[in-house]
Design a protein around this motif. Sequence first.
Motif, PDB file in Angstrom:
ATOM      1  N   SER A 177       0.846  -1.187   0.000  1.00 33.36           N
ATOM      2  CA  SER A 177       0.000   0.000   0.000  1.00 33.36           C
ATOM      3  C   SER A 177       0.883   1.238   0.000  1.00 33.36           C
ATOM      4  N   GLU A 178       0.235   2.375  -0.150  1.00 34.65           N
ATOM      5  CA  GLU A 178       0.985   3.629  -0.166  1.00 34.65           C
ATOM      6  C   GLU A 178       1.524   3.954   1.220  1.00 34.65           C
ATOM      7  N   CYS A 179       2.567   4.717   1.256  1.00 28.76           N
ATOM      8  CA  CYS A 179       3.181   5.098   2.523  1.00 28.76           C
ATOM      9  C   CYS A 179       2.449   6.320   3.075  1.00 28.76           C
ATOM     10  N   ASP A 180       1.722   6.127   4.165  1.00 30.64           N
ATOM     11  CA  ASP A 180       0.976   7.214   4.797  1.00 30.64           C
ATOM     12  C   ASP A 180       1.161   7.086   6.302  1.00 30.64           C
ATOM     13  N   PRO A 181       2.169   7.716   6.851  1.00 30.91           N
ATOM     14  CA  PRO A 181       2.433   7.578   8.299  1.00 30.91           C
ATOM     15  C   PRO A 181       1.293   8.063   9.158  1.00 30.91           C
ATOM     16  N   SER A 182       0.431   8.950   8.626  1.00 33.45           N
ATOM     17  CA  SER A 182      -0.662   9.482   9.441  1.00 33.45           C
ATOM     18  C   SER A 182      -1.786   8.477   9.632  1.00 33.45           C
ATOM     19  N   ARG A 183      -1.855   7.466   8.750  1.00 35.72           N
ATOM     20  CA  ARG A 183      -2.920   6.477   8.864  1.00 35.72           C
ATOM     21  C   ARG A 183      -2.531   5.430   9.899  1.00 35.72           C
ATOM     22  N   LYS A 184      -3.378   5.286  10.895  1.00 32.73           N
ATOM     23  CA  LYS A 184      -3.081   4.377  11.996  1.00 32.73           C
ATOM     24  C   LYS A 184      -3.659   2.989  11.773  1.00 32.73           C
ATOM     25  N   LYS A 185      -4.592   2.873  10.855  1.00 31.64           N
ATOM     26  CA  LYS A 185      -5.229   1.573  10.633  1.00 31.64           C
ATOM     27  C   LYS A 185      -4.563   0.862   9.464  1.00 31.64           C
ATOM     28  N   GLY A 186      -5.102  -0.355   9.181  1.00 29.47           N
ATOM     29  CA  GLY A 186      -4.527  -1.197   8.137  1.00 29.47           C
ATOM     30  C   GLY A 186      -4.794  -0.647   6.759  1.00 29.47           C
ATOM     31  N   PRO A 187      -4.452  -1.413   5.721  1.00 26.35           N
ATOM     32  CA  PRO A 187      -4.637  -0.957   4.344  1.00 26.35           C
ATOM     33  C   PRO A 187      -6.108  -0.767   4.006  1.00 26.35           C
ATOM     34  N   ILE A 188      -6.344   0.210   3.130  1.00 27.65           N
ATOM     35  CA  ILE A 188      -7.711   0.520   2.731  1.00 27.65           C
ATOM     36  C   ILE A 188      -8.219  -0.557   1.782  1.00 27.65           C
ATOM     37  N   PHE A 189      -9.475  -0.948   1.991  1.00 31.18           N
ATOM     38  CA  PHE A 189     -10.086  -1.947   1.109  1.00 31.18           C
ATOM     39  C   PHE A 189     -10.309  -1.315  -0.255  1.00 31.18           C
ATOM     40  N   LYS A 190      -9.630  -1.898  -1.280  1.00 34.84           N
ATOM     41  CA  LYS A 190      -9.604  -1.254  -2.592  1.00 34.84           C
ATOM     42  C   LYS A 190     -10.551  -1.896  -3.606  1.00 34.84           C
ATOM     43  N   TYR A 191     -11.313  -2.892  -3.212  1.00 38.65           N
ATOM     44  CA  TYR A 191     -12.207  -3.565  -4.150  1.00 38.65           C
ATOM     45  C   TYR A 191     -13.622  -3.021  -3.998  1.00 38.65           C
ATOM     46  N   SER A 192     -14.402  -3.194  -5.055  1.00 36.04           N
ATOM     47  CA  SER A 192     -15.765  -2.682  -5.034  1.00 36.04           C
ATOM     48  C   SER A 192     -16.596  -3.467  -4.025  1.00 36.04           C
ATOM     49  N   THR A 193     -17.492  -2.740  -3.350  1.00 37.98           N
ATOM     50  CA  THR A 193     -18.335  -3.360  -2.321  1.00 37.98           C
ATOM     51  C   THR A 193     -19.791  -3.426  -2.740  1.00 37.98           C
ATOM     52  N   GLY A 194     -20.110  -3.046  -3.949  1.00 40.56           N
ATOM     53  CA  GLY A 194     -21.486  -3.094  -4.423  1.00 40.56           C
ATOM     54  C   GLY A 194     -21.714  -4.233  -5.393  1.00 40.56           C
ATOM     55  N   LEU A 195     -22.885  -4.239  -5.997  1.00 44.99           N
ATOM     56  CA  LEU A 195     -23.235  -5.264  -6.975  1.00 44.99           C
ATOM     57  C   LEU A 195     -22.389  -5.100  -8.226  1.00 44.99           C
ATOM     58  N   ASP A 196     -21.724  -6.185  -8.636  1.00 45.88           N
ATOM     59  CA  ASP A 196     -20.882  -6.165  -9.822  1.00 45.88           C
ATOM     60  C   ASP A 196     -21.222  -7.397 -10.648  1.00 45.88           C
ATOM     61  N   LYS A 197     -21.931  -7.173 -11.765  1.00 44.93           N
ATOM     62  CA  LYS A 197     -22.415  -8.294 -12.571  1.00 44.93           C
ATOM     63  C   LYS A 197     -21.312  -8.949 -13.389  1.00 44.93           C
ATOM     64  N   LYS A 198     -20.151  -8.328 -13.450  1.00 45.70           N
ATOM     65  CA  LYS A 198     -19.036  -8.942 -14.144  1.00 45.70           C
ATOM     66  C   LYS A 198     -18.209  -9.829 -13.221  1.00 45.70           C
ATOM     67  N   LYS A 199     -18.471  -9.753 -11.939  1.00 46.85           N
ATOM     68  CA  LYS A 199     -17.655 -10.465 -10.961  1.00 46.85           C
ATOM     69  C   LYS A 199     -18.501 -11.546 -10.295  1.00 46.85           C
ATOM     70  N   LEU A 200     -17.899 -12.749 -10.152  1.00 43.93           N
ATOM     71  CA  LEU A 200     -18.561 -13.884  -9.517  1.00 43.93           C
ATOM     72  C   LEU A 200     -17.923 -14.163  -8.164  1.00 43.93           C
ATOM     73  N   PHE A 201     -18.766 -14.523  -7.216  1.00 47.65           N
ATOM     74  CA  PHE A 201     -18.315 -14.907  -5.890  1.00 47.65           C
ATOM     75  C   PHE A 201     -18.374 -16.434  -5.794  1.00 47.65           C
ATOM     76  N   VAL A 202     -17.248 -17.076  -5.503  1.00 45.77           N
ATOM     77  CA  VAL A 202     -17.129 -18.527  -5.455  1.00 45.77           C
ATOM     78  C   VAL A 202     -16.888 -18.935  -4.007  1.00 45.77           C
ATOM     79  N   LYS A 203     -17.676 -19.898  -3.526  1.00 44.77           N
ATOM     80  CA  LYS A 203     -17.629 -20.310  -2.130  1.00 44.77           C
ATOM     81  C   LYS A 203     -17.548 -21.830  -2.036  1.00 44.77           C
ATOM     82  N   GLY A 204     -16.882 -22.328  -0.988  1.00 44.44           N
ATOM     83  CA  GLY A 204     -16.790 -23.764  -0.754  1.00 44.44           C
ATOM     84  C   GLY A 204     -15.622 -24.424  -1.444  1.00 44.44           C
ATOM     85  N   LEU A 205     -14.557 -23.660  -1.728  1.00 53.36           N
ATOM     86  CA  LEU A 205     -13.409 -24.216  -2.429  1.00 53.36           C
ATOM     87  C   LEU A 205     -12.558 -25.062  -1.490  1.00 53.36           C
ATOM     88  N   ASP A 206     -11.910 -26.071  -2.073  1.00 50.21           N
ATOM     89  CA  ASP A 206     -10.971 -26.864  -1.314  1.00 50.21           C
ATOM     90  C   ASP A 206      -9.728 -26.033  -1.023  1.00 50.21           C
TER      91      ASP A 206
END
Length: 912
Positions: free
Chosen positions: A694-723
């Motif tokens: 991630s970028e160097c930001d000494p003022s940020r006290k928390k972890g890295p910012i979540f950079k992926y989309s959090t809404g509905l994305d019809k081009k992206k599939l969510f896969v669950k139950g993988l070995d």
Amino acid sequence: LMDDEFDKETLEKISNLETELESNPFNYSAYTDLIAILRKGSDFDKLRAVRQKFRANYPLSPQLWMDWTQDEMKIAASEEDKQMICDLFDAGSKDYVSVDLWLEYCKYSLGDIGTSEGMEKARTVFERSLTACGLHTGKASLLWDSYREFEMALMAMQGSEEAQTKQKTRVINLMKRQLRVPLMDMDKTLGELEELLGEKPDPNVMRDFHKAKEKLKKIEQFEVAILNNNESTLESYKEYLKFELKEKDPARIQLLYERAITDNCLEPTLWEDYLSYLDTNLRIDSVSLPVYERAVRNCPWSHNIWSDYLLSLERYEKEHKLIKKVFEDCLSVGFREPTSYLEVWLTYVSYMRRKTDFKKTGGDGGGETESMTELRQVLERACEHLVRVSGDPECVMLKFYANLEADQLGSLENARKIWTDILAVHPFKTSVWMEAIEFEKIFGDKKHLRKRLERAMEKSHDNPEAIAHLWLMFEREEGSLEAFDHCRKMIKLKMDKMENVRAKEKRENDAVEDREKAKKEKKIEKDKQYRRDKRHLASEQKKADREETKPTEGFKVPTLPGPTTTKKVVEPPPGFPGGDVTATKKRAVEPPPGYPGDGADESNKKQKLDPNLSEEEVKQLRTVFLSNLDFDVDEDMIEKLMENSGQVTEVRLVKHPDGKSKGYAFVEFSTPDEAENAKKRDNELVKGRPMYISECDPSRKKGPIFKYSTGLDKKKLFVKGLDSSVTKADLGQVFGQYGELSDVRLVTYRNGHSKGIAFVEYKDEVDAARALVKTDGMKIKDKKVEVAISNPPKRKDESEPADMKSLGGTQQKDFGPRGKGRSQLAFMPRSLTSSVPATNKKLDLVKFVKPAAKPSAENGAKSADNGAKTANNDVKTADNGAKTADNGAETTETKEPVKSNSDFRKMLLGSK
């Protein structure tokens, strides 16, 4: 010689195969591979030796026999060589029934038909072939036709008319014999017979022909089924055999069994059925015993066939020497199951018992015969061998031995010793103690029987009640009162002890059942939660789809002019300060902060390259922050790893006071662009752990910012139950076949282990939809996965204020533009409000009621006038908003005319 014929690699392969056969002479594939190589050379002696060894260990297939005879024909020169070839044909015909092999044998026998002896020899071979395969419905016509052509050729060679007539009669009789057999192309044979006779055959021949024709119609379906089923013909043969067994034609049944065995030679049940038929119906040793010999060569692992072989040898009264040899061969084979040895030993010991002379020798009859001694030796050897191979866990042979010792060998003491050994193997098994008690009842006395009962009562654990019943009955029948009381006392002590043991076992079993039940309930609850989550996800998906397809209603926010919008620039008059038109064109209005236009990116780029930035700020732009590093990663490894993104000027690994790494570091590059390239390597695996960049930001006290989309994305599939063993490459291979992928992200823990979920992003929504349909429920590495459109749950925004509790203790909720109603104050005069029906969820248009006219002072009128102006503007805005929100819906009183602003003003001022 072989060195000149084969290359180095082939010679090495030959040597390896020979070594393998020396260590394991039963390697079937090694024989076939070695023979295939040696046939390409000219060392026939070595080839013959390998085949002889192969023949000694295994029965050869018809094709192997034909290859062998063809190779021998190439070098046969003397009469001995020719006789050896005939011997090979005879040996091959004994292994399996084959029309092709007999046909080759018949053709070879025609080589000496120039002499009368040669003709008789050839005729004998043809007759033998018809005896072996003449009833083969599908292929026997080849043998019959060859035999007839041979006789026709001899007829043409005859000089005298009498000899020709005699030979013609032989041919006619042969054709009549052929017409009695149900074969293919029977009509053609009948036509040839009519042509040879010059007239129709006699009624007897026609009767036999029609009978055979009817038989052919019945069995033709079975022949077709066998012919069409190339993979497994066993079931087809079984159906065919059921039919033939009902017809009860021994010759046809025997041939059909031989055909079935030729195609399924490794099926022991088929051999057992064939042998049972021969022993039950034919009962001819010259027929049954050769089949037994072939059966044990084809299925040496079948103890049933070996046992029946020994019984058959005894049944046909063969010599003891032969039976013993067969038994020794059986022991040397080596069975897959140790218990198979028990069946063979019991068969052989039973045979030895039947041939033993139990008449005592000596003056007082106390001596043993030689056969009795031999039987005891066999029994001892059987027990030792079965103990060594663990083939008699239930001590069946020992029990047999004890009974023989007590009954026929007359040694009760030896028999009791044997039972002591048996009870030492099964000290707590009630059924074994019951057999020991029964043995004492038959062969022993009351004293030993009472001891056996008391000992059984003490040792038995699984069913002491049965022992108690036997002991009580014995004491009632034979014992005294003291013995009976002692029996009851011992039984009570045993029953009390067993009650405690069983109660403890019950508690343990109940605890195990409770744990299993809890696991099942937990699993059921987990499955219920999973189904609820899946229904919720499907509901949210449908809701999101409806929101996207729903037409926009209400007030439309006007769009801002795009960044490409240009205005016509009017040149200022001459002498106007700052009248540089070029400068005016270049000057652009920057968008407000956060505006997602193209200017934002340009502004950021300019900011990175802004010369006014301090040295520390520029250094931050060139630096990236690495986290979740393995503790073994040092500065040199980081520098070597990050050199792929650009020139590394400094690596600062953060460490503990003792010098150990904390798992994160700062890496400074020579330019900001190189730092940007390094950020693209976020989540790269280093020593099995994902490295976060991630970028160097000494003022940020928390972890890295979540950079992926959090809404509905019809081009992206969510896969669950993988070995846990599924990798990113595996997912790319599975999902890549449905469309072009833009990204595959396998979600892992900080230690790099997979969480069993992943996100697969396509470049096209259509490909994503197709992949969703095809892969949902698919098994990847034996685990069923679930696939859905990516629509993560909304993340909690910490910048938003938390919900406040009202004074009444309830959760504050959004109840519309004016709150819940009674908990808040309304700032509009009651005279201007109207009641809203509870069933109507939409806001109706504001309906104003004309107030009564009241006199007012001048100042009051002015205030009212000013207030009216304000109210007028507010009402106008509310009116427009209400119209937009209601999408033009009519109010409940649609017949009233629409009032203008001046009408509202007059109503508020009380004027008309």
